[in-house]
Write an enzyme that holds these catalytic residues in place. Structure first.
Site, PDB file in Angstrom:
ATOM      1  N   ARG A  46      19.018 -66.318  18.984  1.00 30.32           N
ATOM      2  CA  ARG A  46      19.575 -65.770  20.220  1.00 30.32           C
ATOM      3  C   ARG A  46      20.718 -66.612  20.794  1.00 30.32           C
ATOM      4  NH1 ARG A  46      14.862 -64.878  23.988  1.00 30.32           N
ATOM      5  NH2 ARG A  46      13.902 -63.808  22.249  1.00 30.32           N
ATOM      6  N   LYS A 141       2.568 -66.005   8.569  1.00 30.65           N
ATOM      7  CA  LYS A 141       1.320 -65.735   9.245  1.00 30.65           C
ATOM      8  C   LYS A 141       1.439 -66.222  10.686  1.00 30.65           C
ATOM      9  CE  LYS A 141      -1.397 -68.712  10.257  1.00 30.65           C
ATOM     10  NZ  LYS A 141      -1.429 -70.064  10.838  1.00 30.65           N
ATOM     11  N   HIS A 171       1.122 -70.566   3.711  1.00 29.01           N
ATOM     12  CA  HIS A 171       1.715 -71.714   3.008  1.00 29.01           C
ATOM     13  C   HIS A 171       0.684 -72.482   2.180  1.00 29.01           C
ATOM     14  CE1 HIS A 171       0.329 -74.104   6.464  1.00 29.01           C
ATOM     15  NE2 HIS A 171       0.529 -75.167   5.734  1.00 29.01           N
ATOM     16  N   LYS A 175       0.643 -74.785  -1.958  1.00 25.20           N
ATOM     17  CA  LYS A 175       0.285 -76.199  -2.175  1.00 25.20           C
ATOM     18  C   LYS A 175      -0.074 -76.430  -3.635  1.00 25.20           C
ATOM     19  CE  LYS A 175      -1.389 -76.997   2.520  1.00 25.20           C
ATOM     20  NZ  LYS A 175      -0.688 -78.127   3.117  1.00 25.20           N
ATOM     21  N   GLU A 209      -8.005 -81.434  10.737  1.00 25.50           N
ATOM     22  CA  GLU A 209      -6.714 -82.026  11.132  1.00 25.50           C
ATOM     23  C   GLU A 209      -6.943 -83.041  12.239  1.00 25.50           C
ATOM     24  OE1 GLU A 209      -3.325 -79.007  11.244  1.00 25.50           O
ATOM     25  OE2 GLU A 209      -5.025 -77.860  11.972  1.00 25.50           O
ATOM     26  N   ASP A 228      -6.139 -68.746  13.727  1.00 23.49           N
ATOM     27  CA  ASP A 228      -5.038 -69.581  13.249  1.00 23.49           C
ATOM     28  C   ASP A 228      -5.276 -70.095  11.819  1.00 23.49           C
ATOM     29  OD1 ASP A 228      -2.614 -71.135  13.582  1.00 23.49           O
ATOM     30  OD2 ASP A 228      -3.883 -72.917  13.786  1.00 23.49           O
ATOM     31  N   HIS A 233      -5.771 -69.282   5.854  1.00 19.55           N
ATOM     32  CA  HIS A 233      -5.880 -70.389   4.905  1.00 19.55           C
ATOM     33  C   HIS A 233      -7.285 -70.515   4.291  1.00 19.55           C
ATOM     34  CE1 HIS A 233      -2.029 -71.224   6.511  1.00 19.55           C
ATOM     35  NE2 HIS A 233      -2.386 -72.007   7.511  1.00 19.55           N
ATOM     36  N   LYS A 331      -9.210 -79.026  14.935  1.00 23.62           N
ATOM     37  CA  LYS A 331      -8.119 -79.924  15.320  1.00 23.62           C
ATOM     38  C   LYS A 331      -8.747 -81.173  15.941  1.00 23.62           C
ATOM     39  CE  LYS A 331      -4.361 -76.750  15.519  1.00 23.62           C
ATOM     40  NZ  LYS A 331      -3.775 -76.967  14.188  1.00 23.62           N
TER      41      LYS A 331
HETATM   42  C1  BG6 Z   1      -0.715 -73.608  10.212  1.00 24.61           C
HETATM   43  C2  BG6 Z   1      -1.459 -73.545  11.506  1.00 24.61           C
HETATM   44  O1  BG6 Z   1      -0.750 -72.370   9.577  1.00 24.61           O
HETATM   45  O2  BG6 Z   1      -1.297 -74.594   9.368  1.00 24.61           O
HETATM   46  C3  BG6 Z   1      -1.455 -74.908  12.179  1.00 24.61           C
HETATM   47  O3  BG6 Z   1      -0.850 -72.588  12.357  1.00 24.61           O
HETATM   48  C4  BG6 Z   1      -1.958 -75.971  11.242  1.00 24.61           C
HETATM   49  O4  BG6 Z   1      -2.227 -74.876  13.365  1.00 24.61           O
HETATM   50  C5  BG6 Z   1      -1.258 -75.904   9.893  1.00 24.61           C
HETATM   51  O5  BG6 Z   1      -1.730 -77.231  11.843  1.00 24.61           O
HETATM   52  C6  BG6 Z   1      -1.905 -76.832   8.884  1.00 24.61           C
HETATM   53  O6  BG6 Z   1      -1.108 -76.922   7.731  1.00 24.61           O
HETATM   54  P1  BG6 Z   1      -1.146 -78.192   6.788  1.00 24.61           P
HETATM   55  O7  BG6 Z   1      -0.241 -77.834   5.662  1.00 24.61           O
HETATM   56  O8  BG6 Z   1      -0.684 -79.352   7.586  1.00 24.61           O
HETATM   57  O9  BG6 Z   1      -2.581 -78.350   6.359  1.00 24.61           O
END
Ligand code: BG6
Length: 481
Positions: A46, A141, A171, A175, A209, A228, A233, A331
């Site tokens: 934007r 996502k 993602h 990996k 995490e 999330d 994942h 988290k």
């Molecule tokens: C993301 C989540 O998809 O994956 C985040 O939205 C999370 O909240 C992240 O921190 C974790 O990814 P990675 O690759 O650090 O394990």
């Protein structure tokens, strides 16, 4: 191996994802010579600014390895334009001018935007006539917030792009160690005969995490850990562990097998919530010796969102009947650790009756990050004259020790996979929707089943109830270290 030349339009180019992940990933691939010179990157967002200003800002995240010459050459491929991504206006003309008009050249539209605008932006791409036969759309996502919103988004995107041109990123599928799951399972004979309810007692999947919700609180506080992390994942990891052997690594072959697992996941009902679901939210605590605030202080409002979830999932099919899959994510946990533990059945009869040491079951520990590796935990005799003493030790494959190669970040791999058109690493529409149906049931079950939200101190393994989920059944979380 270089990919073919492509044009890529990044919508939301000034956002976090684009600056932290996408642009650095493209730059690294450029430095490795994988991106041909006649490729173009059109960054659109934007804000009004020049390409020079944009690049200046973007370079912040490639600084560490910014080789000045390479960055200059890479920058020549980048154009920035201000755009109203779901409206009209002059930005669209700039995009059109910057794109190659060769209809056969791969054209990628990357939506680094909130999912609520995926539909409108795709409609605008269609309306402005930018969707060629060689176009692909990349979506991040979460696809939606629940089954219905995911379906609406998929409908709107599907009205402009064919399913074979839609690349939904999770993602985790990019990996290195996640890709290795396929090789581990399907390029080794040893595992498959015991990879079922006869050989396996249960499976644990942990994605822990140390980070908090931080700057993403606005989004996170509407999502929570289940939406999330689990919906995408963790379920993807579960699918790769549980699926039948696909006939090939072709995109649809793999995705069809994953879909069958998702269909077989038992929907959790409110009456089962007590024994299948645990939710938690972090309070203040210590991470690496430093004090961190609790979630509520961090987001600055009271909140009932979970930052930790543990779930006992069941897969109702022949292979997995009676084998629980325990999922856990949180988290602000004690350590950053993503790991899959496959625990095998105990031996049927103990003839050793050792004086010291308890027979433990074999466990396959697949460490996704950090310290990537695979370990097979085995019972062995403690060497020496002291009688039949037992030791539980790993056959240990550590990536750091075994392989010298530096492997690319998940985004680098995924972006190149989009250019190559390799759909196997992306989620198909039906997968996403069926995963949401199960996730919606989880959320409904804990609302209707009145699941309490436990508090846990930051820097711990989550609420103690997370352990009860297993200990109630005579099991425990295994720490693969
Ligand atoms: C993301 C989540 O998809 O994956 C985040 O939205 C999370 O909240 C992240 O921190 C974790 O990814 P990675 O690759 O650090 O394990």
């Amino acid at each position: 191996v270089p990919v073919e030349a492509f044009d890529m339009v990044i919508f939301g180019a000034t956002g976090d994802l684009a600056r932290r992940k996408i642009l650095p990933a493209l730059f690294h691939r450029w430095c490795d010579g994988q991106i041909p010179e006649n490729s173009r990157i059109i960054a659109a967002a934007r804000e009004d600014m020049s390409t020079g200003e944009y690049l200046e800002r973007a370079s912040e995240f490639v600084n560490g390895d910014k080789k000045a010459k390479a960055w200059a050459a890479f920058s020549d491929r980048v154009t920035y334009t201000a755009i109203d991504a779901h409206g009209d206006g002059p930005g669209w003309q700039t995009v059109r001018d910057a794109l190659d008009d060769d209809p056969a050249k791969v054209r990628l539209f990357y939506l680094a935007l909130p999912p609520s605008v995926y539909g409108p932006v795709c409609t605008a791409i269609g309306r402005h006539g930018l969707n060629t036969k060689a176009s692909r759309i990349v979506l991040e996502k979460p696809i939606g917030h629940d089954f219905h919103s995911a379906r609406q988004i998929n409908e709107a995107v599907g009205a402009v792009f064919d399913e074979s041109a839609i690349f939904r990123i999770d993602h985790y599928l990019g990996k290195e160690t996640v890709q290795n799951l396929l090789v581990l399972r399907f390029a080794n004979m040893l595992l498959e005969p015991v990879w079922n309810a006869n050989g396996i007692d249960h499976v644990q999947i942990t994605v822990a995490e140390t980070l908090g919700a931080g700057e993403r609180a606005e989004y996170y506080d509407r999502a929570g850990a289940v939406r999330d992390m689990v919906q995408n994942h963790l379920l993807q990891l579960l699918c790769l562990v549980a699926m039948e052997p696909p006939v090939s690594l072709d995109g649809d072959a793999v995705r069809t097998e994953k879909l069958k697992v998702l269909h077989a996941l038992r929907l959790i009902r409110a009456e089962d919530a007590g024994k299948c679901l645990v939710r938690g939210q972090y309070g203040a605590g210590l991470i690496d010796g430093s004090k961190v605030p609790g979630y509520v202080e961090e987001v600055g409002r009271s909140s009932k969102i979970e930052t930790f979830a543990a779930i006992r999932a069941s897969i109702d099919n022949w292979r997995w009947a009676g084998v629980p899959f325990y999922l856990r994510t949180g988290k602000r946990m004690a350590t950053r650790r993503s790991e899959i533990i496959v625990q095998f059945k105990p031996v049927p009869h103990d003839i050793i009756r050792a004086d010291a040491g308890v027979l433990q079951p074999n466990r396959l520990v697949i460490r996704l990050q950090p310290d990537e590796g695979v370990k097979l935990m085995m019972m062995t005799k403690d060497p020496g004259p002291g009688g039949m003493r037992l030791r539980y030790v790993p056959l240990n494959l550590s990536y750091a020790d075994a392989f010298e190669a530096d492997y690319p970040d998940a985004y680098e791999r995924l972006l190149m996979a989009v250019v190559r058109g390799n759909l196997a690493l992306f989620m198909r529409r039906d997968e996403v929707e069926v995963a949401w149906r199960w996730t919606d049931a989880v959320i409904r079950a804990w609302q209707d089943g009145a699941c309490p939200l436990h508090t846990y101190a930051a820097g711990t393994d989550g609420p103690s109830q997370g352990s009860l989920l297993l200990s109630r059944e005579g099991r425990e979380w295994f720490d693969g270290d």
